[in-house]
Scaffold this active site. Sequence first.
Site, mmCIF file in Angstrom:
data_model
loop_
_atom_site.group_PDB
_atom_site.id
_atom_site.type_symbol
_atom_site.label_atom_id
_atom_site.label_comp_id
_atom_site.label_asym_id
_atom_site.label_seq_id
_atom_site.Cartn_x
_atom_site.Cartn_y
_atom_site.Cartn_z
ATOM 1 N N THR A 1 0.621 -0.892 -0.079
ATOM 2 C CA THR A 1 0.213 0.405 0.015
ATOM 3 C C THR A 1 0.815 1.399 -0.276
ATOM 4 O O THR A 1 0.527 2.295 0.208
ATOM 5 C CB THR A 1 -0.878 -0.380 1.623
ATOM 6 O OG1 THR A 1 -0.209 -0.357 2.644
ATOM 7 C CG2 THR A 1 -1.842 -1.198 1.372
ATOM 8 N N LYS A 2 2.171 0.809 -0.174
ATOM 9 C CA LYS A 2 2.943 2.243 -0.265
ATOM 10 C C LYS A 2 3.544 2.647 -1.327
ATOM 11 O O LYS A 2 2.663 2.863 -2.076
ATOM 12 C CB LYS A 2 3.798 1.905 0.786
ATOM 13 C CG LYS A 2 4.129 1.484 2.186
ATOM 14 C CD LYS A 2 3.364 2.435 3.084
ATOM 15 C CE LYS A 2 2.641 2.241 4.638
ATOM 16 N NZ LYS A 2 2.074 0.809 4.688
ATOM 17 N N MET A 3 4.099 3.647 -0.958
ATOM 18 C CA MET A 3 4.803 4.486 -2.459
ATOM 19 C C MET A 3 5.433 3.457 -3.866
ATOM 20 O O MET A 3 5.534 3.855 -4.940
ATOM 21 C CB MET A 3 6.664 5.938 -2.029
ATOM 22 C CG MET A 3 5.584 6.512 -0.768
ATOM 23 S SD MET A 3 4.084 7.836 -1.911
ATOM 24 C CE MET A 3 5.466 8.621 -3.385
#
Length: 394
Positions: free
Chosen positions: A181-183
């Site tokens: 769910t991150k960059m």
Amino acid sequence: MSNARSMTLDWDDVKVAKEWLSKSPCWEDGKVVSQYETEFARWNGSKYAFAFMAARVGLSACIYALDLQPEDEVILPAYTCVVVPNALEWAGVKTVYCDIELDTYGLDVTQIESKITPKTRAILLQHLYGVVCRDYQAIIDLAKRHGLKVIEDCAHSTGAEYKGRKVGNFGDVAVYSSEKTKMFNTIQGGVAVTNDDQLGKRLREYSEQAPYPDQALVERQLNNIPLEFYQFKHPQSWWLGDAYYIFHGSQVIFTTSNQEKQGIRPDKYGRKMPAPIAALGLNQLKKLDYYIQCRRQNSKIWELWCQENGYKKPVVVDDAVSAYLRYPVLVEPEIKQQVQWWGFKKFNVSVGDWFTNNIYLSPKQIKGFKNADIAVKQCINFPTLNQTCKFPDS
């Protein structure tokens, strides 16, 4: 902008995962991991970088590097994820919570000094949602005045900048996440960095002592790349995702275990990153600047919506360039209570309600933090990537 996860995955990532599935004898090839660590450090402007199976493990490495001892105290936001206090508490460190400000959801520097005691050793600041925290410089300055170390939680903010440098380079140590769910996305993964030679030596010691994950977990993680791609990023995910899930859904990795949610240290915690995951990280890293630019551009949609509808925008402090993992906005509590339905009805997107508790994913309640409590009740977050954001030639 329909979903919060796996929007940086492309066909080339699926190809990398499938190639490495056939090369299991090479999964502990340290050269690939070193290449990833070197490239991340170069891209991030850091002197040292070490890769682990999660940012929370990177935080444990930072705790080791700082030589934090049982009963030492660390001040941290009363609006964070359970994995952060877990890493501290599993090292015997006492967590001292402090309220946040509501401009960027970072630590409120005016509240910190009253939390400092003779046992305080460090301050953990965060750049939440990819927004550079409002009191960044003030917290660094306060820590220096009191002889305290600074840990930067950059799990949401890989690529955000302050005064021409990437965030994470102003404190003593920092951690970044490549969770799905991150960059950027390796399904699970994290990096710890420092610019200090002695701390770099200590981080290396922790890394060298850490075992690799077992092959079954590595295989499962590689299989999650096509699973996530077909479910969320593929242009025909609306039917391919369900079809792929029917055959491969049992492989899904839930990145925070039930044990961790309860504050229990899993037996297989503390693993360093193996070669296949580092190879995915290298592939993601070459696309990261492109996807950050997409996020920044898309955030303007929500900025305009805030302006037109009377909602407060997240503050961008002077000399800061936010990365916008998500676009956080304070809304009426009744909107947050039904935010999924509201988001699809109003925008046809999945709007997030992250932090429905002060300690995200934890059943524990911490009380008495006015601004954190407001954020829990009112802060929603808009997506900043969608399926149309596709890296050229991927």
